[in-house]
Design a protein around this motif. Structure first.
Motif, PDB file in Angstrom:
ATOM      1  N   GLU A 102       0.857  -1.188   0.000  1.00 55.12           N
ATOM      2  CA  GLU A 102       0.000   0.000   0.000  1.00 55.12           C
ATOM      3  C   GLU A 102       0.894   1.239   0.000  1.00 55.12           C
ATOM      4  O   GLU A 102       2.091   1.147   0.288  1.00 55.12           O
ATOM      5  CB  GLU A 102      -0.965   0.023   1.196  1.00 55.12           C
ATOM      6  N   GLY A 104      -4.309   7.643   6.308  1.00 59.09           N
ATOM      7  CA  GLY A 104      -4.974   6.342   6.322  1.00 59.09           C
ATOM      8  C   GLY A 104      -5.159   5.851   4.899  1.00 59.09           C
ATOM      9  O   GLY A 104      -5.336   6.653   3.968  1.00 59.09           O
ATOM     10  N   ARG A 129      -7.157   2.818   2.439  1.00 60.00           N
ATOM     11  CA  ARG A 129      -8.085   1.699   2.251  1.00 60.00           C
ATOM     12  C   ARG A 129      -7.755   1.037   0.922  1.00 60.00           C
ATOM     13  O   ARG A 129      -7.656   1.716  -0.104  1.00 60.00           O
ATOM     14  CB  ARG A 129      -9.540   2.204   2.244  1.00 60.00           C
ATOM     15  N   GLU A 142     -11.164   8.179   9.857  1.00 60.06           N
ATOM     16  CA  GLU A 142     -11.777   6.854   9.996  1.00 60.06           C
ATOM     17  C   GLU A 142     -13.176   6.804   9.394  1.00 60.06           C
ATOM     18  O   GLU A 142     -13.559   5.790   8.796  1.00 60.06           O
ATOM     19  CB  GLU A 142     -11.838   6.447  11.463  1.00 60.06           C
ATOM     20  N   LEU A 153     -12.900   6.439   5.613  1.00 58.83           N
ATOM     21  CA  LEU A 153     -12.524   5.081   5.229  1.00 58.83           C
ATOM     22  C   LEU A 153     -13.716   4.132   5.285  1.00 58.83           C
ATOM     23  O   LEU A 153     -13.818   3.196   4.491  1.00 58.83           O
ATOM     24  CB  LEU A 153     -11.406   4.569   6.141  1.00 58.83           C
ATOM     25  N   THR A 159      -7.495  -1.914   5.596  1.00 57.44           N
ATOM     26  CA  THR A 159      -7.092  -0.541   5.887  1.00 57.44           C
ATOM     27  C   THR A 159      -5.752  -0.530   6.623  1.00 57.44           C
ATOM     28  O   THR A 159      -5.378  -1.506   7.281  1.00 57.44           O
ATOM     29  CB  THR A 159      -8.130   0.190   6.747  1.00 57.44           C
ATOM     30  N   VAL A 169      -3.931   2.478   9.008  1.00 66.84           N
ATOM     31  CA  VAL A 169      -4.181   3.811   9.551  1.00 66.84           C
ATOM     32  C   VAL A 169      -3.074   4.203  10.519  1.00 66.84           C
ATOM     33  O   VAL A 169      -2.688   3.419  11.394  1.00 66.84           O
ATOM     34  CB  VAL A 169      -5.540   3.868  10.269  1.00 66.84           C
ATOM     35  N   HIS A 215      -9.862  -3.556   8.929  1.00 68.11           N
ATOM     36  CA  HIS A 215     -10.758  -3.826   7.804  1.00 68.11           C
ATOM     37  C   HIS A 215     -12.054  -3.035   7.986  1.00 68.11           C
ATOM     38  O   HIS A 215     -12.450  -2.731   9.122  1.00 68.11           O
ATOM     39  CB  HIS A 215     -11.101  -5.314   7.702  1.00 68.11           C
TER      40      HIS A 215
END
Length: 256
Positions: A30, A63, A65, A165, A168, A198, A200, A235
């Protein structure tokens, strides 16, 4: 007011290295903090040796996703006439380079500097320098931030007055392939709800967190320095709402 910036990272190839050295150039699964800071720095026209301005971007909490896991690929690069370390001649060097194919990410940045976030959002849509995902040849396949009118080109929502959050969890799914939408909707109807991975940024004391040495201090040539930050893997459920909100709209006659 909590302000966040949501970006879509979609490209045939992406590469996000942390420990790349010498003849092996690896990639994480990622985007890295250093990679995103560099991306925004290019958009804003910040020179790589302007550590003060780049450090302001690095202070944003990040963060990610994963809307589509990439496929890890490897290729080889050959460089000829490379000087030897002893300075007595030249040699041919073969390097291994890893990258992600067909990966798709939602990247969210949150911070207290609302003016810089707003400036970055504008710059992403009118970048000072070309944008790329880890290497100069790895160009975006679609805009990082979508145009409200062009909803058939589903992309990042841009500036949002929401915590990281929440975005996401609620941002529409960035996947645009209709057959994948149908497959996931069928699975949900059968009671098999999928999830999106995810990653974060979090305080070091967070249980289950891990360290990533990708918080940039300097991008200057010959003086590239990074410190450690802490991230937590998790997740979010892939719901019908996320899927339907991300379905590309068929162009109407007035949009042509």
């Amino acid at each position: 007011m909590t302000l966040s910036l949501a970006l879509c990272l979609d490209a045939p190839m992406q590469s996000w290295g942390i420990r790349s050295r010498f003849t092996i150039r690896e990639t994480t699964t990622e985007p890295t903090k250093s990679g995103i800071v560099g991306l925004l720095g290019a958009a804003l026209g910040i020179p790589r040796d302007d550590s003060k301005r780049l450090s302001r971007i690095a202070e944003f909490r990040m963060g990610v996703r994963v809307d589509r896991e990439g496929i890890l690929e490897r290729d080889f690069h050959t460089a000829q006439n490379v000087p030897t370390t002893a300075g007595t001649g030249h040699r041919t060097v073969v390097s291994e380079r890893y990258y992600l194919a067909d990966a798709l990410f939602l990247v969210v940045l949150q911070g207290a500097d609302a003016s810089l976030l707003s400036e970055a959002a504008d710059a992403i849509q009118r970048p000072h320098w070309p944008l790329c995902f880890g290497r100069e040849a790895f160009l975006p396949a679609r805009p990082l931030i979508g145009n409200g009118r062009d909803s058939h080109l589903r992309s990042g929502a841009g500036l949002q007055e929401k915590p990281l959050e929440t975005i996401l969890e609620e941002h529409w799914w960035l996947e645009t392939r209709a057959f994948v939408h149908r497959r996931e909707l069928t699975a949900i109807d059968k009671g098999d709800v999928g999830t999106l991975r995810t990653m974060v940024e979090c305080p070091p004391s967070t249980v289950g967190s891990e360290s990533r040495r990708d918080h940039p201090i300097s991008f200057s040539r010959g003086d590239r320095r990074f410190i450690t930050r802490t991230v937590l893997s998790g997740h979010v459920p892939l719901t019908k709402e996320l899927i339907s909100a991300g379905e590309p709209r068929v162009l109407e006659q007035t949009d042509r």
